[in-house]
Design a protein around this motif. Sequence first.
Motif, PDB file in Angstrom:
ATOM      1  N   MET A  19     -60.831 -18.502  -2.797  1.00 38.01           N
ATOM      2  CA  MET A  19     -61.086 -17.305  -3.604  1.00 38.01           C
ATOM      3  C   MET A  19     -60.935 -17.584  -5.094  1.00 38.01           C
ATOM      4  O   MET A  19     -61.667 -17.025  -5.909  1.00 38.01           O
ATOM      5  CB  MET A  19     -60.140 -16.172  -3.186  1.00 38.01           C
ATOM      6  N   ARG A  20     -60.014 -18.445  -5.459  1.00 40.60           N
ATOM      7  CA  ARG A  20     -59.806 -18.750  -6.881  1.00 40.60           C
ATOM      8  C   ARG A  20     -61.007 -19.468  -7.493  1.00 40.60           C
ATOM      9  O   ARG A  20     -61.132 -19.506  -8.708  1.00 40.60           O
ATOM     10  CB  ARG A  20     -58.533 -19.582  -7.077  1.00 40.60           C
ATOM     11  N   ARG A  21     -61.865 -20.026  -6.664  1.00 37.64           N
ATOM     12  CA  ARG A  21     -63.086 -20.653  -7.184  1.00 37.64           C
ATOM     13  C   ARG A  21     -64.075 -19.609  -7.688  1.00 37.64           C
ATOM     14  O   ARG A  21     -64.916 -19.912  -8.526  1.00 37.64           O
ATOM     15  CB  ARG A  21     -63.755 -21.503  -6.114  1.00 37.64           C
ATOM     16  N   ILE A  22     -63.987 -18.387  -7.142  1.00 40.30           N
ATOM     17  CA  ILE A  22     -64.990 -17.376  -7.490  1.00 40.30           C
ATOM     18  C   ILE A  22     -64.404 -16.093  -8.083  1.00 40.30           C
ATOM     19  O   ILE A  22     -65.139 -15.283  -8.620  1.00 40.30           O
ATOM     20  CB  ILE A  22     -65.861 -17.021  -6.261  1.00 40.30           C
ATOM     21  N   LYS A  23     -63.087 -15.901  -7.975  1.00 35.61           N
ATOM     22  CA  LYS A  23     -62.477 -14.660  -8.464  1.00 35.61           C
ATOM     23  C   LYS A  23     -61.177 -14.961  -9.197  1.00 35.61           C
ATOM     24  O   LYS A  23     -60.538 -15.980  -8.957  1.00 35.61           O
ATOM     25  CB  LYS A  23     -62.185 -13.706  -7.300  1.00 35.61           C
ATOM     26  N   ASP A  24     -60.789 -14.034 -10.068  1.00 35.80           N
ATOM     27  CA  ASP A  24     -59.495 -14.173 -10.728  1.00 35.80           C
ATOM     28  C   ASP A  24     -58.407 -13.575  -9.833  1.00 35.80           C
ATOM     29  O   ASP A  24     -58.697 -12.956  -8.806  1.00 35.80           O
ATOM     30  CB  ASP A  24     -59.499 -13.540 -12.120  1.00 35.80           C
ATOM     31  N   ASP A  25     -57.150 -13.770 -10.222  1.00 28.53           N
ATOM     32  CA  ASP A  25     -56.034 -13.333  -9.387  1.00 28.53           C
ATOM     33  C   ASP A  25     -56.030 -11.818  -9.166  1.00 28.53           C
ATOM     34  O   ASP A  25     -55.700 -11.338  -8.086  1.00 28.53           O
ATOM     35  CB  ASP A  25     -54.708 -13.798  -9.985  1.00 28.53           C
ATOM     36  N   TYR A  26     -56.390 -11.056 -10.195  1.00 27.06           N
ATOM     37  CA  TYR A  26     -56.436  -9.594 -10.059  1.00 27.06           C
ATOM     38  C   TYR A  26     -57.432  -9.200  -8.964  1.00 27.06           C
ATOM     39  O   TYR A  26     -57.151  -8.339  -8.131  1.00 27.06           O
ATOM     40  CB  TYR A  26     -56.819  -8.956 -11.396  1.00 27.06           C
ATOM     41  N   ALA A  27     -58.600  -9.832  -8.949  1.00 26.26           N
ATOM     42  CA  ALA A  27     -59.621  -9.526  -7.944  1.00 26.26           C
ATOM     43  C   ALA A  27     -59.166  -9.956  -6.549  1.00 26.26           C
ATOM     44  O   ALA A  27     -59.493  -9.300  -5.551  1.00 26.26           O
ATOM     45  CB  ALA A  27     -60.938 -10.203  -8.306  1.00 26.26           C
ATOM     46  N   ILE A  28     -58.400 -11.034  -6.465  1.00 17.18           N
ATOM     47  CA  ILE A  28     -57.882 -11.483  -5.167  1.00 17.18           C
ATOM     48  C   ILE A  28     -56.917 -10.438  -4.605  1.00 17.18           C
ATOM     49  O   ILE A  28     -56.969 -10.094  -3.422  1.00 17.18           O
ATOM     50  CB  ILE A  28     -57.205 -12.866  -5.296  1.00 17.18           C
ATOM     51  N   ILE A  29     -56.053  -9.907  -5.467  1.00 16.23           N
ATOM     52  CA  ILE A  29     -55.119  -8.862  -5.030  1.00 16.23           C
ATOM     53  C   ILE A  29     -55.898  -7.627  -4.588  1.00 16.23           C
ATOM     54  O   ILE A  29     -55.583  -7.000  -3.574  1.00 16.23           O
ATOM     55  CB  ILE A  29     -54.117  -8.531  -6.149  1.00 16.23           C
ATOM     56  N   ASP A  30     -56.944  -7.286  -5.314  1.00 15.62           N
ATOM     57  CA  ASP A  30     -57.790  -6.162  -4.956  1.00 15.62           C
ATOM     58  C   ASP A  30     -58.414  -6.370  -3.573  1.00 15.62           C
ATOM     59  O   ASP A  30     -58.435  -5.448  -2.745  1.00 15.62           O
ATOM     60  CB  ASP A  30     -58.879  -5.990  -6.021  1.00 15.62           C
ATOM     61  N   GLU A  31     -58.898  -7.570  -3.308  1.00 14.60           N
ATOM     62  CA  GLU A  31     -59.494  -7.888  -2.001  1.00 14.60           C
ATOM     63  C   GLU A  31     -58.472  -7.666  -0.885  1.00 14.60           C
ATOM     64  O   GLU A  31     -58.785  -7.086   0.149  1.00 14.60           O
ATOM     65  CB  GLU A  31     -59.971  -9.336  -1.961  1.00 14.60           C
ATOM     66  N   ALA A  32     -57.254  -8.129  -1.113  1.00 12.20           N
ATOM     67  CA  ALA A  32     -56.202  -7.997  -0.097  1.00 12.20           C
ATOM     68  C   ALA A  32     -55.789  -6.540   0.075  1.00 12.20           C
ATOM     69  O   ALA A  32     -55.594  -6.061   1.194  1.00 12.20           O
ATOM     70  CB  ALA A  32     -55.005  -8.852  -0.475  1.00 12.20           C
ATOM     71  N   GLN A  33     -55.661  -5.837  -1.032  1.00 11.51           N
ATOM     72  CA  GLN A  33     -55.194  -4.451  -0.988  1.00 11.51           C
ATOM     73  C   GLN A  33     -56.142  -3.550  -0.205  1.00 11.51           C
ATOM     74  O   GLN A  33     -55.716  -2.640   0.488  1.00 11.51           O
ATOM     75  CB  GLN A  33     -55.021  -3.932  -2.409  1.00 11.51           C
ATOM     76  N   PHE A  34     -57.429  -3.816  -0.307  1.00  7.27           N
ATOM     77  CA  PHE A  34     -58.402  -2.962   0.356  1.00  7.27           C
ATOM     78  C   PHE A  34     -58.958  -3.570   1.648  1.00  7.27           C
ATOM     79  O   PHE A  34     -60.010  -3.176   2.141  1.00  7.27           O
ATOM     80  CB  PHE A  34     -59.518  -2.586  -0.621  1.00  7.27           C
ATOM     81  N   GLY A  35     -58.226  -4.553   2.193  1.00  5.85           N
ATOM     82  CA  GLY A  35     -58.549  -5.086   3.504  1.00  5.85           C
ATOM     83  C   GLY A  35     -59.777  -5.969   3.574  1.00  5.85           C
ATOM     84  O   GLY A  35     -60.359  -6.147   4.634  1.00  5.85           O
ATOM     85  N   ARG A  36     -60.173  -6.548   2.438  1.00  8.90           N
ATOM     86  CA  ARG A  36     -61.352  -7.412   2.428  1.00  8.90           C
ATOM     87  C   ARG A  36     -60.948  -8.890   2.365  1.00  8.90           C
ATOM     88  O   ARG A  36     -61.678  -9.713   1.827  1.00  8.90           O
ATOM     89  CB  ARG A  36     -62.241  -7.051   1.226  1.00  8.90           C
ATOM     90  N   ALA A  37     -59.810  -9.201   2.922  1.00 13.86           N
ATOM     91  CA  ALA A  37     -59.300 -10.575   2.915  1.00 13.86           C
ATOM     92  C   ALA A  37     -59.103 -11.026   4.357  1.00 13.86           C
ATOM     93  O   ALA A  37     -59.251 -10.244   5.290  1.00 13.86           O
ATOM     94  CB  ALA A  37     -57.986 -10.635   2.144  1.00 13.86           C
ATOM     95  N   SER A  38     -58.746 -12.296   4.508  1.00 11.93           N
ATOM     96  CA  SER A  38     -58.467 -12.810   5.850  1.00 11.93           C
ATOM     97  C   SER A  38     -57.230 -12.108   6.420  1.00 11.93           C
ATOM     98  O   SER A  38     -56.412 -11.558   5.686  1.00 11.93           O
ATOM     99  CB  SER A  38     -58.232 -14.321   5.784  1.00 11.93           C
ATOM    100  N   ASP A  39     -57.109 -12.124   7.736  1.00 18.77           N
ATOM    101  CA  ASP A  39     -55.954 -11.497   8.386  1.00 18.77           C
ATOM    102  C   ASP A  39     -54.644 -12.081   7.896  1.00 18.77           C
ATOM    103  O   ASP A  39     -53.644 -11.379   7.769  1.00 18.77           O
ATOM    104  CB  ASP A  39     -56.046 -11.649   9.908  1.00 18.77           C
TER     105      ASP A  39
END
Length: 105
Positions: A19-39
Amino acid sequence: MTNEKVVLTREQDFWIRGMRRIKDDYAIIDEAQFGRASDEIIALSIPRLAKALYEGYEVERTQEERYEDVREAYRNAIALENYDERHAIELTLDLLGIKIEGVND
């Protein structure tokens, strides 16, 4: 938050590095917060994920890696002729992250 680094699984590390290859840390947290991340990432709390991203993290060592650490330590101790039972026990416990009062505390 303490100064200890968060310990993540290999799967969590793999996902974060990707994820860090394509997004910043804030966006990674956003992905996780809204369930769009790996389990594996969703299983982390948001504060723990944020700490890992902003303060750094360690990757959990596998049982095989820990076993190899112990074997290598024994080889080194024998090569240095610094091998005795007490030293071997202390070294093994330390490498495995086990503390026993009066033995290796």
